[in-house]
Structure formats: structure tokens, C-alpha cells
Design an enzyme around this catalytic site. Structure first.
Site, PDB file in Angstrom:
ATOM      1  N   ASN A   9       0.876  -1.179   0.000  1.00  0.00           N
ATOM      2  CA  ASN A   9       0.000   0.000   0.000  1.00  0.00           C
ATOM      3  C   ASN A   9       0.908   1.223   0.000  1.00  0.00           C
ATOM      4  O   ASN A   9       1.507   1.554   1.015  1.00  0.00           O
ATOM      5  CB  ASN A   9      -0.885  -0.040   1.255  1.00  0.00           C
ATOM      6  CG  ASN A   9      -1.724   1.220   1.412  1.00  0.00           C
ATOM      7  OD1 ASN A   9      -1.759   2.074   0.520  1.00  0.00           O
ATOM      8  ND2 ASN A   9      -2.400   1.336   2.554  1.00  0.00           N
ATOM      9  N   LYS A  11       0.180   4.245  -0.200  1.00  0.00           N
ATOM     10  CA  LYS A  11      -0.420   5.437   0.452  1.00  0.00           C
ATOM     11  C   LYS A  11      -0.155   6.677  -0.412  1.00  0.00           C
ATOM     12  O   LYS A  11      -0.186   6.585  -1.627  1.00  0.00           O
ATOM     13  CB  LYS A  11       0.104   5.580   1.883  1.00  0.00           C
ATOM     14  CG  LYS A  11      -0.121   4.294   2.684  1.00  0.00           C
ATOM     15  CD  LYS A  11       0.113   4.419   4.159  1.00  0.00           C
ATOM     16  CE  LYS A  11      -0.132   3.073   4.848  1.00  0.00           C
ATOM     17  NZ  LYS A  11       0.031   3.112   6.291  1.00  0.00           N
ATOM     18  N   HIS A  95      -9.487   1.019   5.009  1.00  0.00           N
ATOM     19  CA  HIS A  95      -8.215   1.219   5.712  1.00  0.00           C
ATOM     20  C   HIS A  95      -8.426   2.102   6.938  1.00  0.00           C
ATOM     21  O   HIS A  95      -9.211   3.054   6.896  1.00  0.00           O
ATOM     22  CB  HIS A  95      -7.175   1.846   4.767  1.00  0.00           C
ATOM     23  CG  HIS A  95      -5.792   1.764   5.316  1.00  0.00           C
ATOM     24  ND1 HIS A  95      -5.330   2.651   6.272  1.00  0.00           N
ATOM     25  CD2 HIS A  95      -4.788   0.884   5.095  1.00  0.00           C
ATOM     26  CE1 HIS A  95      -4.093   2.302   6.598  1.00  0.00           C
ATOM     27  NE2 HIS A  95      -3.739   1.242   5.898  1.00  0.00           N
ATOM     28  N   GLU A  97      -6.744   4.405   8.163  1.00  0.00           N
ATOM     29  CA  GLU A  97      -6.489   5.843   7.963  1.00  0.00           C
ATOM     30  C   GLU A  97      -7.751   6.523   7.435  1.00  0.00           C
ATOM     31  O   GLU A  97      -8.057   7.659   7.797  1.00  0.00           O
ATOM     32  CB  GLU A  97      -5.291   6.027   7.022  1.00  0.00           C
ATOM     33  CG  GLU A  97      -3.983   5.758   7.768  1.00  0.00           C
ATOM     34  CD  GLU A  97      -2.857   5.205   6.906  1.00  0.00           C
ATOM     35  OE1 GLU A  97      -2.922   5.316   5.670  1.00  0.00           O
ATOM     36  OE2 GLU A  97      -1.906   4.650   7.498  1.00  0.00           O
ATOM     37  N   GLU A 167      -5.127  -5.155  10.471  1.00  0.00           N
ATOM     38  CA  GLU A 167      -4.092  -4.147  10.688  1.00  0.00           C
ATOM     39  C   GLU A 167      -4.364  -3.424  12.011  1.00  0.00           C
ATOM     40  O   GLU A 167      -5.149  -2.480  12.050  1.00  0.00           O
ATOM     41  CB  GLU A 167      -4.102  -3.118   9.557  1.00  0.00           C
ATOM     42  CG  GLU A 167      -3.847  -3.695   8.192  1.00  0.00           C
ATOM     43  CD  GLU A 167      -3.326  -2.640   7.219  1.00  0.00           C
ATOM     44  OE1 GLU A 167      -2.237  -2.854   6.668  1.00  0.00           O
ATOM     45  OE2 GLU A 167      -3.977  -1.597   7.035  1.00  0.00           O
ATOM     46  N   GLY A 173       2.782   2.086  10.845  1.00  0.00           N
ATOM     47  CA  GLY A 173       3.717   3.195  10.719  1.00  0.00           C
ATOM     48  C   GLY A 173       4.446   3.538  12.006  1.00  0.00           C
ATOM     49  O   GLY A 173       5.093   4.573  12.109  1.00  0.00           O
ATOM     50  N   SER A 213       3.704  -2.346  10.251  1.00  0.00           N
ATOM     51  CA  SER A 213       5.154  -2.431  10.425  1.00  0.00           C
ATOM     52  C   SER A 213       5.748  -3.782  10.034  1.00  0.00           C
ATOM     53  O   SER A 213       6.644  -4.298  10.714  1.00  0.00           O
ATOM     54  CB  SER A 213       5.542  -2.057  11.867  1.00  0.00           C
ATOM     55  OG  SER A 213       5.156  -0.719  12.154  1.00  0.00           O
TER      56      SER A 213
HETATM   57  P1  13P Z   1       3.235   0.228   7.670  1.00  0.00           P
HETATM   58  O1  13P Z   1       3.732  -1.051   7.025  1.00  0.00           O
HETATM   59  O2  13P Z   1       3.963   1.442   7.201  1.00  0.00           O
HETATM   60  O3  13P Z   1       3.127   0.111   9.143  1.00  0.00           O
HETATM   61  O4  13P Z   1       1.720   0.425   7.110  1.00  0.00           O
HETATM   62  C1  13P Z   1       0.821  -0.613   7.201  1.00  0.00           C
HETATM   63  C2  13P Z   1      -0.407  -0.258   6.441  1.00  0.00           C
HETATM   64  O5  13P Z   1      -1.146   0.632   6.831  1.00  0.00           O
HETATM   65  C3  13P Z   1      -0.678  -0.981   5.185  1.00  0.00           C
HETATM   66  O6  13P Z   1      -1.960  -0.724   4.721  1.00  0.00           O
END
Ligand code: 13P
Length: 252
Positions: A9, A11, A95, A97, A167, A173, A213
Site C-alpha cells: 500500500n 499510500k 483502511h 487511515e 491491521e 507506521g 510495520s
Molecule cells: P506500515 O507497514 O507502514 O506500518 O503500514 C501498514 C499499512 O497501513 C498498510 O496498509
């Protein structure tokens, strides 16, 4: 029985030029892999560029979001069928976010899942608890609500095309991965929910990815867990060497 999937992803990262470079390199260096589904999800404006760069390769394309209507007066939105037209096979939906920053609800996410499946695309449906929810013992309740709400009105047949991504929000992150055991526990719980909502067959066939992560130094341990079928990766999917190492995870 469940084919592993490693999905990146991206982002809100990478220009067109950077997308072309990374996508082409992955297509080239991962050409020998056919036992793992490899997916990248660039930003909307880079989808067709990425589609061109990975054409005919083992790497498949995903969008990071969609809107649950086909056409109409929905300024700024993109429908699942247009994403398919742009070369996508998958769409990331729900997601954390988006749940947090844009207040997406389980109901809205459910509408997106249904429209995505109607369009012939495969949703990568994200769920996960916050740190506060975990620490106040609400994790199982939150996961139950998200799974039930998100998958409402889906048939067992439609579930064949759904990928779930667990997740935990506190691991995204932050560099703070769930331990192999914490992730396995959540995945096994989610599989149990699928059994109750659909059937044992659906529960056993559905792929559940872990996200939060995931890095070259922890992927092997996570992938060794019985109920972890792959990874949805943010940060480590932006560097070719790291993502390639994730796709080439080592079996114990
Ligand atoms: P990270 O791997 O940067 O922690 O992000 C995970 C994520 O949100 C994948 O959709």
C-alpha cells in the site's frame, strides 16, 4: 491451500516517474514468482502508469479506495468499474487511515465492498483495533463489529473474492509490530467469525493478511503462523529491495 499474498500500500507516496521505476523493477525482479500473489497499490493518478509498467508480469494492481456508485454526480470520486478499466484487480477498502481521518463507517465500507464485487474486482478489506481499544479489552468486540458490518449481505460465493487484512492501528507506521502470537491470535479469531457468519469452508478458504510495520526482519516469523496468509505493507513497500525481500519470505 490459501495462496499467500504480499500487497504494498503505497499510500500518498511516489510521483509518476517514481511509480514507473519501482513498478517496472518489481515486475522484472519478481518475474519468477507464481506461488504468491504480488500486489501494489499506488495513488489514483499513477494507476495507469503502473498498469503499463507491470503488464504481463506477476505483479497485480490495486487501488487504495473507491466510491460505492458507478457513475453520477459524485465530484472527486472514482468507481470500481473505472478502476477495473484502469487495470486494477484489487481495491483496498476500509483502511484505518480512512476510518479515522475521513470517518468511514462500517455501513459505508460495506456498500463499497458490495459494489467492488459487482464490478468484478477483489476487495482487500481492512479491519483492526486501536491501542485504546486493545488496552480496554475491547479488541474482540471491535473486530466482531467491523467484520459483521463490513461483510453484511455478502454471499459465501462472493467471499471467494474477498481478502481480509488485519491491521492493528497501533502497529501502523509505528515500527511496533504485533508479535507473531498476537497477530496469530487475532487472525484465528477472525477466521472463527467467518465460520459463524458463513461456513467452515469459507473460513478455511479466506485469506487473512497482517498489516502493521511488516519489515524484512519480521516477515518470516509472521508468515510462519498458521492463520497468517500474507501481508499488507506500507513503509517497506516503497523500497524495491525491502518489498522484494518480503515477497521472498522464508518458510521455516
Ligand atoms: P506500515 O507497514 O507502514 O506500518 O503500514 C501498514 C499499512 O497501513 C498498510 O496498509
Amino acid at each position: 491451500m490459501r495462496k499467500p499474498m504480499i500487497a504494498g500500500n503505497w499510500k500518498l507516496h511516489k510521483t509518476l516517474t517514481e511509480t514507473k521505476e519501482l513498478a517496472a523493477r518489481l515486475a522484472d525482479e519478481l518475474a519468477d514468482i507464481d506461488t504468491i500473489d504480488i500486489v501494489i497499490a499506488p495513488v489514483f493518478t499513477s494507476l495507469t502508469t503502473a498498469a503499463e509498467a507491470i503488464k504481463g508480469s506477476a505483479v497485480k494492481l490495486a487501488a487504495q479506495n473507491c466510491y460505492p456508485e458507478e457513475t453520477g454526480a459524485f465530484t472527486g470520486e472514482v468507481s470500481p468499474s473505472l478502476l477495473k478499466d484502469a487495470g486494477c484487480e484489487y481495491v483496498i477498502i476500509g483502511h484505518s487511515e480512512r476510518r479515522q481521518l475521513l470517518d468511514e463507517t462500517d455501513l459505508f465500507i460495506n456498500r463499497k465492498l458490495l459494489k467492488t464485487l459487482d464490478a468484478g474486482l477483489q476487495p482487500i478489506f481492512c479491519i483492526g483495533e486501536t491501542l485504546q481499544e486493545r488496552e480496554s479489552d475491547q479488541m474482540l468486540e471491535v473486530l466482531t463489529e467491523q467484520v459483521k458490518g463490513g461483510l453484511a449481505n455478502l454471499t459465501a460465493e462472493q467471499m471467494e473474492n474477498v481478502v481480509i487484512a488485519y491491521e492493528p492501528v497501533w502497529a501502523i507506521g509505528t515500527g511496533k509490530t504485533a508479535t507473531d502470537e498476537q497477530a496469530q491470535e487475532a487472525h484465528s479469531f477472525i477466521r472463527g467469525l467467518l465460520q459463524g457468519l458463513f461456513s467452515q469452508e469459507v473460513a478455511l478458504a479466506t485469506r487473512i493478511l497482517y498489516g502493521g510495520s511488516v519489515k524484512p526482519n519480521n516477515v518470516d516469523g509472521l508468515m510462519a503462523m498458521d492463520d497468517i496468509d500474507g501481508a499488507l505493507v506500507g513503509g517497506a513497500s516503497l523500497k524495491a529491495e525491502d518489498f522484494i525481500r518480503l515477497v521472498r519470505f522464508q518458510k521455516p
